[in-house]
Design an enzyme around this catalytic site. Structure first.
Site, PDB file in Angstrom:
ATOM      1  CE  LYS A 117      -7.459  18.240 -26.397  1.00  0.00           C
ATOM      2  NZ  LYS A 117      -6.565  18.523 -27.251  1.00  0.00           N
TER       3      LYS A 117
ATOM      4  CD  GLN B 280      -4.394  21.578 -27.853  1.00  0.00           C
ATOM      5  OE1 GLN B 280      -4.353  20.426 -27.175  1.00  0.00           O
ATOM      6  NE2 GLN B 280      -5.104  21.712 -29.033  1.00  0.00           N
TER       7      GLN B 280
ATOM      8  CG  ASP C 250      -4.714  14.147 -30.597  1.00  0.00           C
ATOM      9  OD1 ASP C 250      -5.716  13.971 -30.396  1.00  0.00           O
ATOM     10  OD2 ASP C 250      -4.060  15.263 -30.570  1.00  0.00           O
TER      11      ASP C 250
END
Ligand code: NAP
Length: 292
Positions: free
Chosen positions: A62, A106, A129
């Protein structure tokens, strides 16, 4: 060795995540330049708690994607014994940071932490997300909101290949909050007739054999075999499984590809799209900031 005349194996067309995500990234570079012209540098913050090896790789990728796009990237590494309060304090700080457009925690978090509570702390506008309950609710109600990256990438692939969706049978194997459920909602939104299968589904193959579009998000190597797939089906393999040091999907690619009309490879399929969709979510959030 020559193939016998007339016995040539038909092969599915590849839905190539590498090529498509490179196109998305090229397009985003221009949008980032336009934002920079307005004095706005998009920023993504990634919080990594603990030292899960797979998560370390995802976080590195990322950061690399941000670098490729020329946007700000901040990775906050926290120890495995981080408390909920410490994690939420970092999220609060990033919520207030005007140079950060996207915040990503994460997953999975270490077991002692409350994952839903942490995700709920991220303000929905910075929910890179698309896991915040408000954004999940918007998806359920067909309202515009930030959508989760992997399902968004799957839909992007289907649409880029002009695969007809309306009225077709879609079967999703897996009902996780991050893949199975949201992709089922997106396929429904496109007027597919959607069946969601899971570990308690009886006679799984009787469902999968009806699928014009089959999405496998199970997490078991080569779980989907050729006898489970209808001739001409579009097969989307979300799985990332490590077998003998190699990454393989949930689909027995070698034997399913000759039956399918389209198929995604692993690696180089859905995974590539997930990262470019994360970048897209972040740039979209920055564009909204620029419009304020
Ligand atoms: P997950 O949360 O573990 O969910 C797996 C799903 O599979 C569950 O709903 C489970 O059913 C179902 N399942 C398990 N065994 C089954 C069986 N025998 N028959 C039918 N269904 C079964 O996994 P996930 O987070 O959705 O991820 C799925 C896979 O995709 C993993 O390999 C993951 O690494 C990969 N992934 C890839 C990307 C990417 O960018 N390519 C992104 C996210 C995830 P129950 O609900 O009944 O337990």
């Amino acid at each position: 060795m020559k193939r016998a005349a007339g016995k040539r194996k038909r092969m599915a067309q590849l839905l190539d995540g590498k090529v498509l995500s490179a196109e998305v990234m090229e397009n985003l570079k221009a949008r980032v330049e336009a934002l920079k012209g307005k004095g706005i540098l998009p920023g993504l913050a990634v919080i990594l708690v603990g030292d899960d090896p797979a998560s370390q790789i995802y976080v590195r990728n990322k950061g690399k994607a941000c670098e490729d796009l020329g946007i700000r990237s901040e990775t906050i590494r926290m120890s495995g014994d981080t408390t909920q309060e410490e994690l939420e304090a970092v999220i609060d700080r990033l919520n207030k940071d005007e140079g950060i457009d996207g915040i990503l925690v994460q997953l999975p978090l270490p077991k002692h932490l409350n994952e839903p509570a942490a995700l709920a702390k991220i303000i929905p506008e910075k929910d890179a997300d698309g896991f915040h309950l408000l954004n999940c609710g918007k998806l359920l109600c067909s309202l515009p909101g930030t959508q989760p990256c992997t399902p968004k990438g799957i839909m992007y692939m289907l649409k880029s290949a002009n695969i007809p969706l309306s009225g077709r049978e879609a079967v999703v194997i897996g009902r996780s909050n991050i893949v199975g459920k949201p992709v089922a909602m997106m396929l429904l939104q496109e007027n597919c007739t959607v069946t969601v299968c899971h570990s308690r589904t009886q006679d799984l193959a009787s469902h999968t054999r009806r699928a014009d579009i089959l999405v496998a998000a199970v997490g078991k190597a080569k779980f989907v075999t050729a006898d489970m797939v209808k001739d001409g089906a579009v097969v989307i393999d979300v799985g990332i499984n490590r077998v003998d040091g190699k990454v393989v999907g949930d689909v027995d690619f070698e034997n399913v590809a000759p039956k399918a009309s389209y198929i995604t490879p692993v690696p180089g399929g859905v995974g590539k799209m997930t990262i470019s969709m994360l970048m897209l979510n972040c740039v979209e959030a920055a564009e909204k900031r620029a419009a304020l």
